[in-house]
Scaffold this active site. Structure first.
Site, PDB file in Angstrom:
ATOM      1  N   LYS A   1      -6.467 -20.075   7.672  1.00 24.50           N
ATOM      2  CA  LYS A   1      -6.628 -21.440   8.194  1.00 24.50           C
ATOM      3  C   LYS A   1      -8.057 -21.926   7.981  1.00 24.50           C
ATOM      4  O   LYS A   1      -8.280 -23.094   7.670  1.00 24.50           O
ATOM      5  CB  LYS A   1      -6.271 -21.492   9.691  1.00 24.50           C
ATOM      6  CG  LYS A   1      -4.771 -21.426   9.933  1.00 24.50           C
ATOM      7  CD  LYS A   1      -4.440 -21.710  11.383  1.00 24.50           C
ATOM      8  CE  LYS A   1      -2.940 -21.853  11.561  1.00 24.50           C
ATOM      9  NZ  LYS A   1      -2.563 -21.965  12.976  1.00 24.50           N
TER      10      LYS A   1
ATOM     11  N   ASP B   1       0.847  -1.192   0.000  1.00 24.43           N
ATOM     12  CA  ASP B   1       0.000   0.000   0.000  1.00 24.43           C
ATOM     13  C   ASP B   1       0.881   1.240   0.000  1.00 24.43           C
ATOM     14  O   ASP B   1       1.817   1.336   0.803  1.00 24.43           O
ATOM     15  CB  ASP B   1      -0.861   0.048   1.271  1.00 24.43           C
ATOM     16  CG  ASP B   1      -2.098  -0.835   1.178  1.00 24.43           C
ATOM     17  OD1 ASP B   1      -2.271  -1.507   0.148  1.00 24.43           O
ATOM     18  OD2 ASP B   1      -2.878  -0.854   2.143  1.00 24.43           O
TER      19      ASP B   1
ATOM     20  N   LYS C   1      -7.922   0.956  -5.089  1.00 22.63           N
ATOM     21  CA  LYS C   1      -9.129   0.436  -4.446  1.00 22.63           C
ATOM     22  C   LYS C   1     -10.365   1.235  -4.844  1.00 22.63           C
ATOM     23  O   LYS C   1     -10.301   2.451  -4.998  1.00 22.63           O
ATOM     24  CB  LYS C   1      -8.984   0.528  -2.924  1.00 22.63           C
ATOM     25  CG  LYS C   1      -7.967  -0.434  -2.322  1.00 22.63           C
ATOM     26  CD  LYS C   1      -7.929  -0.272  -0.815  1.00 22.63           C
ATOM     27  CE  LYS C   1      -6.770  -1.011  -0.170  1.00 22.63           C
ATOM     28  NZ  LYS C   1      -6.945  -2.463  -0.137  1.00 22.63           N
TER      29      LYS C   1
ATOM     30  N   GLY D   1      -0.321  -3.475   4.128  1.00 19.16           N
ATOM     31  CA  GLY D   1      -0.969  -2.174   4.128  1.00 19.16           C
ATOM     32  C   GLY D   1      -0.178  -1.185   4.946  1.00 19.16           C
ATOM     33  O   GLY D   1       0.877  -0.709   4.528  1.00 19.16           O
TER      34      GLY D   1
END
Lengths: 205, 322
Positions: free
Chosen positions: B187, B46, B103, B261
């Site tokens: 997971k 980012d 974005k 980010g």
């Protein structure tokens, strides 16, 4: 005849796709050999052939420089090991590269393929395209070329054979044991280019 | 050959055309998903300006994501978070050679159109920004530019693929510097993939039909995903990654790459940290290299981080039920 060992440079990019295409090529050709993903100097030393996959050439170059892989790959190619560079791999093999928009960018290159490269030659991702490509010199008359933010070859040295052009731009070349394409055969079902490379490696062993 | 499960071959985003006299086609799933395959084993960073984008490129980032504010600042600022200034996106596109992403708000078709016209390499329909439509995501098949979407579960990921996403990032909690949620979600997705794979392997179509109903996606997409035992598109980890060890751990869980980010440019040692996170992502299988990378950063300079339990705003929940 000894069992051949082909490596896929697994620093960054679409390694698995090339791994699978090479495995399928060996099995279709009935050639006894192994395919391995390689990163370290030790792994690279043991190879009979190497594929440098698509990805980002700046990243593949920088990270290969970090662990000494770059020097080892260069040594192996100069002593005759066949290599197949795809897109970023083609850029990494070249002597000289500059970006279509940004211009010259400092990036580590192998400096073995005597060509000048124009990076992002066909534009950005939205301009990426699929088109039919012919590579008559190696007996492939029709191939679905997948060009993703692809480079092209802007100048070639005297030892470089041009295998394919698209829209007047050079997109596939061969120089001795070095094969390079601007498009991605590993993203398609057609494994004829990978088969050509496997045969090239096999013939030398 | 890459998986094309769920592909809509005659979508509006796939355009036939010509370059001079040569016939070509743009915006196919091979091209959109293929682009994401080229990012594998890489780090997307980012950035908010040209200087940060150049630091990212020099450090070995595989792509940069342009935002108006880094996620931790979005969190602090409150209010409505929208797509970044087009002028800054274009300036970055003119100054780095690696792909540039940006974005748009969830469901905001016209922010996406604007980014598509700007020619960014990939659009992130992101929960970091304030959602524009609580009930619909963008129908991404209408675009030639590929999209990446976030997901917290397999069902959410497949819903996004069915809408045309060419890449998934498993969500963490953005702007927290806390990797726990990213770990939990990858997971969870892995576990759900194992479950449907075992259904497929034992030829239990009835259970697969039940899964498709639960996921709210087509049976075919579930079956094809179950068959290959992984998402049919590239899957990166995202949200809360702050250190090289965070990145290496997520790679070891089977992620194809990493989005970072606030973790880099909100840290005091951004330049070294950017490089260190790339090294750890590339060499995650070699513990000595990850240690070397971790040694390049100073923990006292890491983003302080937030406990996810006490947050007023959980960005990860945005758009996940539809």
């Amino acid at each position: 005849m000894s069992k051949i060992k082909i490596g896929i440079l697994a620093v960054q990019g679409d390694v698995t796709e090339n791994f699978l295409a090479t495995m399928a090529s060996m099995s279709e050709l009935g050639i006894d050999g192994t395919v391995v993903q390689v990163k370290t100097i030790e792994q690279i030393s043991e190879l009979d052939g190497l594929i440098i996959p698509g990805g980002e050439s700046t990243v593949i170059g920088q990270m290969s420089l970090v662990n000494g892989g770059l020097k080892k790959i260069k040594e192996k190619i100069e002593s005759g090991m066949p290599v197949f560079g795809i897109c970023a791999g083609m850029i990494f093999l070249s002597k000289n590269s500059k970006d279509k928009v940004v211009g010259k960018v400092e990036q580590p290159l192998l400096d073995v393929l005597d060509v000048k490269i124009e990076r992002n030659s066909f534009g950005r991702q939205k301009d990426s395209f699929e088109a039919n490509i012919s590579m008559e010199p190696i007996g492939i008359s029709s191939f679905n070329g997948v060009f993703i933010r692809a480079p092209s070859v802007s100048e070639t040295g005297s030892d470089v054979e041009i295998l394919a052009k698209f829209n007047e731009k050079i997109v596939a070349v061969k120089q001795g044991n070095i094969l390079a394409t601007a498009f991605h055969p590993e993203l398609t079902r057609n494994i004829s280019l990978h088969k050509s490379f496997v045969k090239l490696v096999d013939n030398l062993n | 050959m890459i998986p094309l499960s769920g592909d809509i071959p005659d979508s509006k985003g796939a355009i036939c055309g010509k370059i001079d006299s040569n016939s070509i086609v743009r915006g196919t799933s091979t091209l959109k998903r293929g682009f994401a395959h080229m990012l594998k084993n890489g780090v997307v960073m980012d950035v908010t300006n040209v200087e940060q984008a150049q630091i990212a490129e020099e450090a070995g980032a595989v792509s940069v994501m342009v935002l108006d504010k880094l996620p931790s600042d979005v969190r602090k600022a409150g209010g409505v978070a929208r797509t970044a200034s087009i002028r800054i996106i274009e300036e970055i596109m003119d100054n780095v050679t690696i792909p540039v992403m940006a974005k748009c708000r969830i469901g905001h078709m016209y922010e996406a159109n604007v980014l598509d016209e700007t020619n960014v390499d990939m659009i992130d329909e992101s929960e970091v920004l304030t959602p524009a439509d609580e009930y619909h995501h963008i129908w991404k098949w209408d675009f030639t530019t590929p999209f990446v979407n976030g997901a917290r579960s397999l069902g959410e990921a497949l819903r996004r693929v069915e809408e045309g996403a060419a890449m998934i990032r498993t969500k963490g909690e953005p702007g927290t510097g806390n990797v726990a949620e990213a770990i939990y979600h990858i997971k969870k997705v892995n576990e759900e993939l194992r479950t449907i794979k075992s259904m497929y392997d034992s030829d239990d179509k009835q259970e697969l039909v039940k899964m498709a109903r639960e996921f709210k996606v087509s049976y075919d997409l579930v079956e094809e995903t179950a068959k290959i035992g992984r998402l049919p598109v590239v899957n990166f980890a995202a949200g809360g990654i702050a250190t090289p060890a965070d990145a290496a751990y997520l790679m070891s869980l089977g992620c194809d790459g990493i989005f970072v980010g606030s973790g880099i440019f909100k840290a005091e040692d951004a330049q070294e940290r950017a490089r260190a996170v790339v090294l750890a992502t590339t060499f995650w299988e070699e513990p000595d290299k990850v240690k070397e990378a971790q040694k390049m950063i100073d923990e006292r300079q890491s983003l302080l981080g937030l406990d996810v339990k006490n947050l007023d705003l959980k960005m990860q929940e945005r758009g996940s039920t539809v």
